[in-house]
Motif scaffolding. Structure first.
Motif, PDB file in Angstrom:
ATOM      1  N   GLY A 222       6.147 -21.200  10.412  1.00  0.00           N
ATOM      2  CA  GLY A 222       6.011 -20.064   9.507  1.00  0.00           C
ATOM      3  C   GLY A 222       7.032 -18.988   9.793  1.00  0.00           C
ATOM      4  N   ALA A 223       6.918 -17.880   9.081  1.00  0.00           N
ATOM      5  CA  ALA A 223       7.901 -16.801   9.170  1.00  0.00           C
ATOM      6  C   ALA A 223       7.994 -16.210  10.573  1.00  0.00           C
ATOM      7  CB  ALA A 223       7.549 -15.718   8.163  1.00  0.00           C
ATOM      8  N   PHE A 224       6.861 -16.094  11.270  1.00  0.00           N
ATOM      9  CA  PHE A 224       6.907 -15.499  12.610  1.00  0.00           C
ATOM     10  C   PHE A 224       7.703 -16.363  13.583  1.00  0.00           C
ATOM     11  CE2 PHE A 224       3.678 -12.552  11.207  1.00  0.00           C
ATOM     12  CZ  PHE A 224       3.890 -11.443  12.011  1.00  0.00           C
ATOM     13  N   LEU A 225       7.514 -17.667  13.525  1.00  0.00           N
ATOM     14  CA  LEU A 225       8.275 -18.551  14.410  1.00  0.00           C
ATOM     15  C   LEU A 225       9.751 -18.573  14.012  1.00  0.00           C
ATOM     16  CD1 LEU A 225       5.718 -21.479  14.765  1.00  0.00           C
ATOM     17  CD2 LEU A 225       6.462 -19.920  16.576  1.00  0.00           C
ATOM     18  N   GLU A 226      10.025 -18.507  12.716  1.00  0.00           N
ATOM     19  CA  GLU A 226      11.420 -18.481  12.265  1.00  0.00           C
ATOM     20  C   GLU A 226      12.121 -17.198  12.688  1.00  0.00           C
ATOM     21  OE1 GLU A 226      11.293 -19.006   8.074  1.00  0.00           O
ATOM     22  OE2 GLU A 226      10.721 -21.131   8.164  1.00  0.00           O
ATOM     23  N   ALA A 227      11.338 -16.111  12.802  1.00  0.00           N
ATOM     24  CA  ALA A 227      11.926 -14.817  13.155  1.00  0.00           C
ATOM     25  C   ALA A 227      11.977 -14.583  14.661  1.00  0.00           C
ATOM     26  CB  ALA A 227      11.132 -13.688  12.490  1.00  0.00           C
ATOM     27  N   ASP A 228      11.576 -15.548  15.465  1.00  0.00           N
ATOM     28  CA  ASP A 228      11.499 -15.373  16.917  1.00  0.00           C
ATOM     29  C   ASP A 228      12.816 -14.808  17.471  1.00  0.00           C
ATOM     30  OD1 ASP A 228      10.376 -15.447  19.429  1.00  0.00           O
ATOM     31  OD2 ASP A 228      10.976 -17.520  19.819  1.00  0.00           O
ATOM     32  N   VAL A 260      -1.506 -23.355  11.252  1.00  0.00           N
ATOM     33  CA  VAL A 260      -2.701 -23.883  10.589  1.00  0.00           C
ATOM     34  C   VAL A 260      -2.869 -25.357  10.967  1.00  0.00           C
ATOM     35  CG1 VAL A 260      -3.808 -24.359   8.365  1.00  0.00           C
ATOM     36  CG2 VAL A 260      -2.432 -22.280   8.650  1.00  0.00           C
ATOM     37  N   GLY A 261      -4.053 -25.713  11.435  1.00  0.00           N
ATOM     38  CA  GLY A 261      -4.331 -27.097  11.811  1.00  0.00           C
ATOM     39  C   GLY A 261      -3.903 -27.453  13.212  1.00  0.00           C
ATOM     40  N   GLU A 262      -3.504 -26.470  14.018  1.00  0.00           N
ATOM     41  CA  GLU A 262      -3.025 -26.737  15.374  1.00  0.00           C
ATOM     42  C   GLU A 262      -3.811 -25.878  16.370  1.00  0.00           C
ATOM     43  OE1 GLU A 262       1.408 -27.473  16.987  1.00  0.00           O
ATOM     44  OE2 GLU A 262       1.047 -25.409  16.415  1.00  0.00           O
ATOM     45  N   ASP A 263      -4.090 -26.424  17.554  1.00  0.00           N
ATOM     46  CA  ASP A 263      -4.816 -25.679  18.580  1.00  0.00           C
ATOM     47  C   ASP A 263      -3.885 -24.887  19.490  1.00  0.00           C
ATOM     48  OD1 ASP A 263      -7.247 -26.635  17.679  1.00  0.00           O
ATOM     49  OD2 ASP A 263      -7.178 -28.413  18.962  1.00  0.00           O
ATOM     50  N   LYS A 264      -2.661 -25.324  19.591  1.00  0.00           N
ATOM     51  CA  LYS A 264      -1.703 -24.712  20.515  1.00  0.00           C
ATOM     52  C   LYS A 264      -1.238 -23.345  20.013  1.00  0.00           C
ATOM     53  CE  LYS A 264       2.902 -25.509  22.476  1.00  0.00           C
ATOM     54  NZ  LYS A 264       4.071 -26.445  22.505  1.00  0.00           N
ATOM     55  N   HIS A 265      -1.206 -22.366  20.932  1.00  0.00           N
ATOM     56  CA  HIS A 265      -0.658 -21.051  20.624  1.00  0.00           C
ATOM     57  C   HIS A 265       0.789 -20.984  21.117  1.00  0.00           C
ATOM     58  CE1 HIS A 265      -4.889 -20.023  20.037  1.00  0.00           C
ATOM     59  NE2 HIS A 265      -4.491 -18.918  19.444  1.00  0.00           N
ATOM     60  N   ARG A 266       1.660 -20.466  20.282  1.00  0.00           N
ATOM     61  CA  ARG A 266       3.088 -20.378  20.617  1.00  0.00           C
ATOM     62  C   ARG A 266       3.472 -18.915  20.745  1.00  0.00           C
ATOM     63  NH1 ARG A 266       5.731 -25.292  18.616  1.00  0.00           N
ATOM     64  NH2 ARG A 266       4.118 -26.664  17.793  1.00  0.00           N
ATOM     65  N   ARG A 267       4.161 -18.565  21.822  1.00  0.00           N
ATOM     66  CA  ARG A 267       4.563 -17.179  22.027  1.00  0.00           C
ATOM     67  C   ARG A 267       5.771 -16.855  21.162  1.00  0.00           C
ATOM     68  NH1 ARG A 267       3.142 -13.127  24.773  1.00  0.00           N
ATOM     69  NH2 ARG A 267       1.501 -14.343  25.759  1.00  0.00           N
ATOM     70  N   VAL A 268       5.754 -15.667  20.554  1.00  0.00           N
ATOM     71  CA  VAL A 268       6.869 -15.215  19.724  1.00  0.00           C
ATOM     72  C   VAL A 268       7.252 -13.788  20.118  1.00  0.00           C
ATOM     73  CG1 VAL A 268       6.425 -16.676  17.718  1.00  0.00           C
ATOM     74  CG2 VAL A 268       5.279 -14.463  17.903  1.00  0.00           C
ATOM     75  N   ASP A 269       8.528 -13.504  20.018  1.00  0.00           N
ATOM     76  CA  ASP A 269       9.057 -12.174  20.295  1.00  0.00           C
ATOM     77  C   ASP A 269       9.659 -11.649  18.995  1.00  0.00           C
ATOM     78  OD1 ASP A 269      10.259  -9.878  21.261  1.00  0.00           O
ATOM     79  OD2 ASP A 269      11.989 -10.948  22.100  1.00  0.00           O
TER      80      ASP A 269
END
Length: 445
Positions: A222-228, A260-269
């Motif tokens: 999504g946009a947040f991961l793309e904007a990391d 959505v549909g994933e349990d893993k949390h990914r850190r974003v800056d």
């Protein structure tokens, strides 16, 4: 100045001091003033936990304190102190508390440790008025002061909330904030919260995994991961569905995203710049926008004034658009500039640009003052507006003009909403709302 009134509002963490004219940044800190670790202090930025666990934001060497005992959140209205269902409780003035806001300073007790929460005002100096900020330009005092404030704000990672009508240039300012920040060269990602279907906005923001819903044929960031590493611009944040607002708040506070549909949390800056034409304080009061999310977004709160309140900018902006369209020093006729100065500009700078382009192409822009005159005539036929207070008379005239303008535009565009938005130079969603407000009918698209 209209442009800086919200920054003067003590509800923002960055504000313009009326007396000194300097920018003041409000910060909070917590210090141990009794018990193990006395003398230790930490800045409260966003949300931090206090407890005996080593991973706590402020780790205490006190065995009577729970692992995660109390949570401290810096907000524009103070520090939210929330007990995390601790074993021995959190106390303020001898009374056990569950949740309380500390506006200035206070002393709280957790176990055998005493903590002091306090506010610090940092003086960032006077913002220097300037005639531009990135590609945005202005000759009015309001815009020059706004640009000076943005210049001060940009190098930080503070969240910025831009308020203002459609077409005032909020995205231009957001992009310039990014280009003048330490994140320059990293991604700048735009999400228009008002143009994405409510069922898809969560995926748009946070991403999804294949098969998580009908139509999810592959994984997507999504946009947040793309904007990391960069900046995300959340345009029309006031349109975000209420049920999704807690998820956005968690991302902003925790700095992690779960697709959505994933349990893993990914850190974003990610630095967040948000914008809306809505009055978010009114939306909060009406329970259509979460108060805690508003506080999290409104760290730096700025209003971009509408074009009708800064008519000093008209000549400069007009000439800028003429040059950008390859016409050099070409001057628009004085009669047209006079009509521009008398116009209400519901579509703001975007509408001005469209009208300049139409004028250079030889199109007729005369209907603007004619429609204004028609609206005034229609209003005068029912009552003498001079008998009304100025503000009410102005509102009546604007309302009448807006409806007349829409009726004419509907006929011209044969009821096509998208074409109406292009012709008027305003957002399609806004056209929809205006058509509904005045009980007009447009074609289904």
């Amino acid at each position: 100045m209209q442009a800086t009134e919200p920054i003067q509002n003590p509800g923002a963490l960055l504000r313009l001091d009326r007396t000194s004219g300097t920018l003041k940044e409000r910060k909070y800190q917590v210090a141990i003033i009794g018990g193990p670790g006395t003398g230790t202090s930490r800045a409260i930025e966003g949300t931090m936990t206090v407890g005996s666990h080593p991973d706590a934001g402020l780790a205490l060497g006190d065995t009577t304190v729970s692992r995660y005992h109390v949570e401290l959140t810096a907000r524009p209205d103070g520090v939210m102190v929330r007990d995390l269902e601790s074993t021995n409780g959190t106390y303020l003035g001898g009374a056990r508390i569950t949740e309380v806001i500390v506006e200035d300073q206070a002393t709280i007790s957790v176990g055998k440790t005493t903590l002091k929460i306090s506010m610090i005002d940092l003086d960032l100096g006077k913002p220097e008025a300037q005639g531009s900020f990135g590609p945005a330009i202005g000759a009015s005092n309001a815009m020059k002061q706004l640009f000076g404030i943005m210049e001060k704000v940009s190098p930080s990672d503070s969240t910025v909330l831009l308020l203002g009508e459609t077409g005032t240039g909020k995205e231009v300012l957001a992009r310039a904030i990014h280009e003048k920040s330490k994140r320059q060269g990293r991604p700048f990602v735009v999400v228009d919260c008002g143009s994405v279907a409510p069922t898809l906005i969560e995926s748009e923001l946070f991403g999804h995994v294949r098969g998580s819903f009908t139509g999810a044929i592959s994984d997507r960031n999504g946009a947040f991961l793309e904007a990391d590493g960069g900046t995300i611009f959340l345009d029309e944040i006031g349109e975000l569905p209420l049920e999704l607002q807690p998820k956005l708040l968690r991302v902003l506070e925790a700095g992690t995203v779960r697709r959505v549909g994933e349990d893993k949390h990914r850190r974003v800056d990610v630095r967040v710049v948000a914008a809306t034409h809505r009055d978010l304080e009114a939306e909060v009061a009406a329970n259509r926008f979460r108060r805690d999310l508003y506080y999290r977004l409104a760290v730096v709160l700025v209003t971009v004034p509408p074009l009708r309140d800064r008519l000093d900018d008209l000549p400069l902006l007009t000439q800028h658009f003429v040059k950008s369209m390859g016409r050099g020093e070409f001057e628009l006729p004085r009669s047209l500039m006079a009509r521009f100065a008398a116009y209400h500009w519901p579509g703001n700078v975007r509408e001005l640009r469209n009208l300049v382009e139409r004028s250079l192409a030889g199109a007729d822009v005369e209907p603007l003052p004619q429609e204004t005159a028609t609206a005034a005539k229609a209003l005068a036929s029912t009552e003498d507006i001079t008998d009304l207070p100025f503000k009410e008379a102005k509102e009546r005239l604007v309302e009448s003009f807006t409806k007349e303008y829409l009726v004419t535009l509907l006929e011209k565009c044969n009821g096509n909403i998208s074409q109406m938005a292009r012709e008027a130079g305003i957002a399609r969603n806004y056209v929809h709302r205006l058509v509904a407000k005045y009980g007009l009918k447009a074609k289904d698209e």
